[in-house]
Design a protein around this motif. Structure first.
Motif, PDB file in Angstrom:
ATOM      1  N   GLY A   7       0.837  -1.207   0.000  1.00  0.00           N
ATOM      2  CA  GLY A   7       0.000   0.000   0.000  1.00  0.00           C
ATOM      3  C   GLY A   7       0.865   1.248   0.000  1.00  0.00           C
ATOM      4  O   GLY A   7       1.793   1.373   0.800  1.00  0.00           O
ATOM      5  N   SER A   9      -0.236   4.556   0.179  1.00  0.00           N
ATOM      6  CA  SER A   9      -0.839   5.794   0.655  1.00  0.00           C
ATOM      7  C   SER A   9      -0.132   6.213   1.954  1.00  0.00           C
ATOM      8  O   SER A   9       1.035   5.898   2.162  1.00  0.00           O
ATOM      9  CB  SER A   9      -2.336   5.564   0.823  1.00  0.00           C
ATOM     10  N   HIS A  10      -0.859   6.892   2.831  1.00  0.00           N
ATOM     11  CA  HIS A  10      -0.210   7.512   3.998  1.00  0.00           C
ATOM     12  C   HIS A  10       0.569   6.523   4.871  1.00  0.00           C
ATOM     13  O   HIS A  10       1.713   6.781   5.247  1.00  0.00           O
ATOM     14  CB  HIS A  10      -1.268   8.216   4.853  1.00  0.00           C
ATOM     15  N   GLY A  11      -0.078   5.409   5.231  1.00  0.00           N
ATOM     16  CA  GLY A  11       0.569   4.471   6.153  1.00  0.00           C
ATOM     17  C   GLY A  11       1.795   3.829   5.529  1.00  0.00           C
ATOM     18  O   GLY A  11       2.857   3.724   6.161  1.00  0.00           O
ATOM     19  N   GLU A  32       2.172  -1.431  -4.720  1.00  0.00           N
ATOM     20  CA  GLU A  32       0.927  -0.691  -4.933  1.00  0.00           C
ATOM     21  C   GLU A  32       0.176  -1.359  -6.077  1.00  0.00           C
ATOM     22  O   GLU A  32       0.728  -1.538  -7.163  1.00  0.00           O
ATOM     23  CB  GLU A  32       1.221   0.780  -5.261  1.00  0.00           C
ATOM     24  N   LYS A  33      -1.091  -1.704  -5.812  1.00  0.00           N
ATOM     25  CA  LYS A  33      -1.849  -2.392  -6.876  1.00  0.00           C
ATOM     26  C   LYS A  33      -2.367  -1.431  -7.934  1.00  0.00           C
ATOM     27  O   LYS A  33      -2.639  -1.821  -9.065  1.00  0.00           O
ATOM     28  CB  LYS A  33      -2.980  -3.231  -6.287  1.00  0.00           C
ATOM     29  N   VAL A  79      -0.473  -7.567  -3.881  1.00  0.00           N
ATOM     30  CA  VAL A  79      -0.147  -8.658  -2.962  1.00  0.00           C
ATOM     31  C   VAL A  79      -1.468  -9.360  -2.641  1.00  0.00           C
ATOM     32  O   VAL A  79      -2.394  -8.733  -2.118  1.00  0.00           O
ATOM     33  CB  VAL A  79       0.543  -8.122  -1.692  1.00  0.00           C
ATOM     34  N   SER A 110      -0.550  -1.769   4.736  1.00  0.00           N
ATOM     35  CA  SER A 110      -1.304  -0.513   4.810  1.00  0.00           C
ATOM     36  C   SER A 110      -2.275  -0.507   3.646  1.00  0.00           C
ATOM     37  O   SER A 110      -2.234   0.345   2.764  1.00  0.00           O
ATOM     38  CB  SER A 110      -0.363   0.690   4.752  1.00  0.00           C
ATOM     39  N   GLY A 112      -5.451  -0.123   3.622  1.00  0.00           N
ATOM     40  CA  GLY A 112      -6.461   0.930   3.655  1.00  0.00           C
ATOM     41  C   GLY A 112      -7.892   0.457   3.566  1.00  0.00           C
ATOM     42  O   GLY A 112      -8.257  -0.631   4.013  1.00  0.00           O
ATOM     43  N   ALA A 113      -8.694   1.302   2.953  1.00  0.00           N
ATOM     44  CA  ALA A 113     -10.134   1.047   2.886  1.00  0.00           C
ATOM     45  C   ALA A 113     -10.664   1.568   1.560  1.00  0.00           C
ATOM     46  O   ALA A 113     -10.006   2.357   0.878  1.00  0.00           O
ATOM     47  CB  ALA A 113     -10.831   1.757   4.045  1.00  0.00           C
ATOM     48  N   ARG A 132     -12.502   8.857  -3.663  1.00  0.00           N
ATOM     49  CA  ARG A 132     -11.295   8.372  -3.000  1.00  0.00           C
ATOM     50  C   ARG A 132     -10.325   7.865  -4.056  1.00  0.00           C
ATOM     51  O   ARG A 132     -10.709   7.086  -4.925  1.00  0.00           O
ATOM     52  CB  ARG A 132     -11.636   7.232  -2.030  1.00  0.00           C
ATOM     53  N   TYR A 159     -17.222  14.605   6.400  1.00  0.00           N
ATOM     54  CA  TYR A 159     -16.395  15.624   5.764  1.00  0.00           C
ATOM     55  C   TYR A 159     -16.118  15.333   4.296  1.00  0.00           C
ATOM     56  O   TYR A 159     -15.999  16.259   3.495  1.00  0.00           O
ATOM     57  CB  TYR A 159     -15.129  15.967   6.571  1.00  0.00           C
ATOM     58  N   ASN A 248     -10.147  -2.833   3.509  1.00  0.00           N
ATOM     59  CA  ASN A 248      -9.703  -3.616   2.357  1.00  0.00           C
ATOM     60  C   ASN A 248      -8.973  -4.871   2.848  1.00  0.00           C
ATOM     61  O   ASN A 248      -7.762  -5.038   2.626  1.00  0.00           O
ATOM     62  CB  ASN A 248      -8.773  -2.704   1.530  1.00  0.00           C
ATOM     63  N   ASP A 282      -6.144   2.887   7.681  1.00  0.00           N
ATOM     64  CA  ASP A 282      -7.607   2.840   7.766  1.00  0.00           C
ATOM     65  C   ASP A 282      -8.170   1.436   7.980  1.00  0.00           C
ATOM     66  O   ASP A 282      -9.360   1.296   8.268  1.00  0.00           O
ATOM     67  CB  ASP A 282      -8.230   3.420   6.488  1.00  0.00           C
ATOM     68  N   LEU A 299      -8.062   8.614   9.474  1.00  0.00           N
ATOM     69  CA  LEU A 299      -7.409   9.885   9.166  1.00  0.00           C
ATOM     70  C   LEU A 299      -5.972   9.626   8.751  1.00  0.00           C
ATOM     71  O   LEU A 299      -5.293   8.746   9.295  1.00  0.00           O
ATOM     72  CB  LEU A 299      -7.405  10.799  10.390  1.00  0.00           C
ATOM     73  N   ALA A 300      -5.505  10.479   7.838  1.00  0.00           N
ATOM     74  CA  ALA A 300      -4.119  10.382   7.388  1.00  0.00           C
ATOM     75  C   ALA A 300      -3.160  10.587   8.559  1.00  0.00           C
ATOM     76  O   ALA A 300      -2.106   9.941   8.631  1.00  0.00           O
ATOM     77  CB  ALA A 300      -3.867  11.430   6.317  1.00  0.00           C
TER      78      ALA A 300
END
Ligand code: FAD
Length: 451
Positions: A7, A9-11, A32-33, A79, A110, A112-113, A132, A159, A248, A282, A299-300
């Motif tokens: 992943g 992103s942020h994590g 990263e997929k 993965v 990481s 995510g979602a 997203r 938000y 995810n 996430d 949250l990031a």
């Protein structure tokens, strides 16, 4: 040591960054997929509104830049399986459809979602979108200038939904903002604030259809034409689903211990139940400072902190994930708000006994004219009446005073009380604020109420 990070992103990014910062020669494979690494959904509104021009710049890192730092970056490679006994992952190369295995010493997930799909008839119609990731950002951007799109319906007034609604209202569309909850942003702000924001939304061509449950997406020729709720039907050329997230983690079922909503169970070192496998972001829960219990707060900021903690632990430190307060901020047209911790409206669901005070003031002393930025500010402080511990706060103004909430976040983490906050030292300069900061004023008012 070979570390595999899943992943981008942020994590995932923060894990890689943390490893490189302390031990640049760590062998890292970063997967990263998608076909693009490190897109930041946080920057999506700025891109959709044209503040940021290039969608590809909404990122922390490029594959080229990270490869130059020695990271083995794999894009468009998913993965698909973890074998904890063999310390091995299966990788599906989506470019040539090949599959291979890779060994790891440490594995960081990481993953995510993804936006939750609303389980109603018609959710597979064309023009039912989400907000997203980069692919949706590009598709949404096209719709902002599509003359055939007049009516946009956003589902979910959190938000992300409010960001989406504002984007399309600014693009000249008529927007309906549906939520099951009785007020927009109800999980972020109490009614004193959302009453003002509801009027603001209406004034900008956004109709808040609150307290309504979506029953169906109506379509014609395969395209969405309306959204039916339990109370009304809204013509819709475009629907944006922003009503929650789905972890995810389906691909990890049977391999890792998953908890409620499919979130990966992690301990305070962010280790999963399998040795040398960590999870962040996430798809996990974080310790929530006001209650001391774990919660999902997507949250990031949390993902970044978790990524750093994992990097430290992989490198032999002994770091636990600090409890967070769940702070966030947003602008809604002219207003800027931020909130942290427990609200009056969320206290019951969190099983917390709370009391609150609401204060309205001006940002600066009365002699400062409006032309110099003096304007109204609204602040609400929530605390535990049994021990006066600070549990949360919300602030809103047309001036950007959101950073105050960071002080409250720290007060929550430091287990401070009304007595600490009532006389805490905050600066005064008439160009900025008042001799008693609104946080002092609220804490003093709360102490008086508790006498
Ligand atoms: P995600 O961002 O979900 O990313 C996971 C990544 O992993 C994806 O790129 C995915 O393709 C990849 N992946 C998943 N599974 C695999 C696999 N098996 N193999 C390879 N790759 C895989 N937070 C804030 O703090 N502030 C904000 O202002 C803010 N604004 C936001 C605005 C929007 C519109 C959205 C949608 C979110 C916002 N957030 C914000 C939340 C923040 O974006 C998320 O909390 C953060 O992205 C979570 O990061 P993550 O690493 O858990 O995973």
């Amino acid at each position: 040591m070979k570390v595999i990070v899943v992943g981008s992103s942020h994590g995932g990014f923060e894990t890689v960054r943390g490893l490189l910062a302390e031990k640049p020669d760590t062998e890292i494979q970063w997967y990263e997929k998608g076909d693009f690494i490190s897109f930041l959904s946080c920057g999506m509104q700025l891109y959709l509104e044209g503040v940021v021009k290039n969608v590809n710049s909404v990122r922390y890192a490029t594959a080229k830049g990270m490869r130059a730092k020695g990271v083995n970056v794999f894009v468009h490679q998913e993965v698909t399986h973890v074998d904890p006994d063999k310390h091995q992952v299966t990788v599906h190369n989506l470019d040539d459809d090949s599959t291979r295995t890779e060994n790891y010493d440490k594995l960081v997930l990481s993953a995510g979602a993804v936006p939750a799909t609303i389980p109603v008839p018609g959710n597979d119609l064309q023009n039912v979108y989400a907000m997203r990731g980069r692919d949706w950002a590009i598709k949404l951007k096209a719709k902002t200038v599509d003359p055939d799109v007049e009516n946009v319906t956003v589902i979910g007034a959190g938000y992300i939904g409010v960001e989406a609604a504002e984007v399309f209202a600014k693009a000249g569309k008529h927007v309906t903002l549906i939520d099951m909850l009785p007020r927009p942003l109800a999980l972020y702000l109490d009614q004193e604030f959302t009453d003002i924001l509801t009027e603001t939304l209406k004034a900008h061509n956004i109709y808040p259809a609150s307290g309504q449950a979506v029953k169906e997406f109506v379509g014609q020729n395969g395209k969405v034409t309306a959204v039916k709720t339990d109370q009304a039907e809204y013509p819709s050329d475009l629907v944006i689903q922003a009503a929650g997230l789905k972890a995810n983690t389906d691909w990890l079922k049977g391999t890792l211990e998953l908890g409620k909503k499919g979130l990966v169970n992690v301990n305070d070192h962010l280790e999963t139940n399998q040795p040398d496998v960590y999870a962040v972001g996430d798809s996990t829960e974080v310790p929530f400072a006001p209650t001391g219990k774990k919660r999902q707060i997507a949250l990031a900021t949390n993902a970044r902190r978790q990524g750093r903690v994992v990097a430290k632990n992989i490198l032999g430190h002994d770091m636990t994930m600090p409890a967070i307060s769940g702070s966030s901020a947003l602008s809604v047209f002219d207003y800027h708000f931020a909130s942290t911790g427990v609200k009056q409206g969320t206290a019951d669901a969190l099983g917390v006994k709370s009391a609150s005070v609401f204060v309205t003031d001006t940002t600066q002393p009365p002699f400062v004219p409006e032309t110099a930025g003096n304007t109204k500010v609204y602040f609400k402080l929530t605390y535990d009446p049994s021990n006066k511990r600070i549990l949360g706060a919300q602030i809103m103004s047309k001036r950007d005073v959101t950073a105050n909430i960071n002080a409250i976040s720290l007060a929550i983490q430091g287990k401070m009380t009304l007595n600490d906050l009532a006389y805490a030292d905050f600066f005064f300069q008439p160009g900025f604020d008042r001799p008693w900061n609104i946080m002092n004023v609220a804490a003093q008012k709360a102490l008086k109420n508790e006498q």
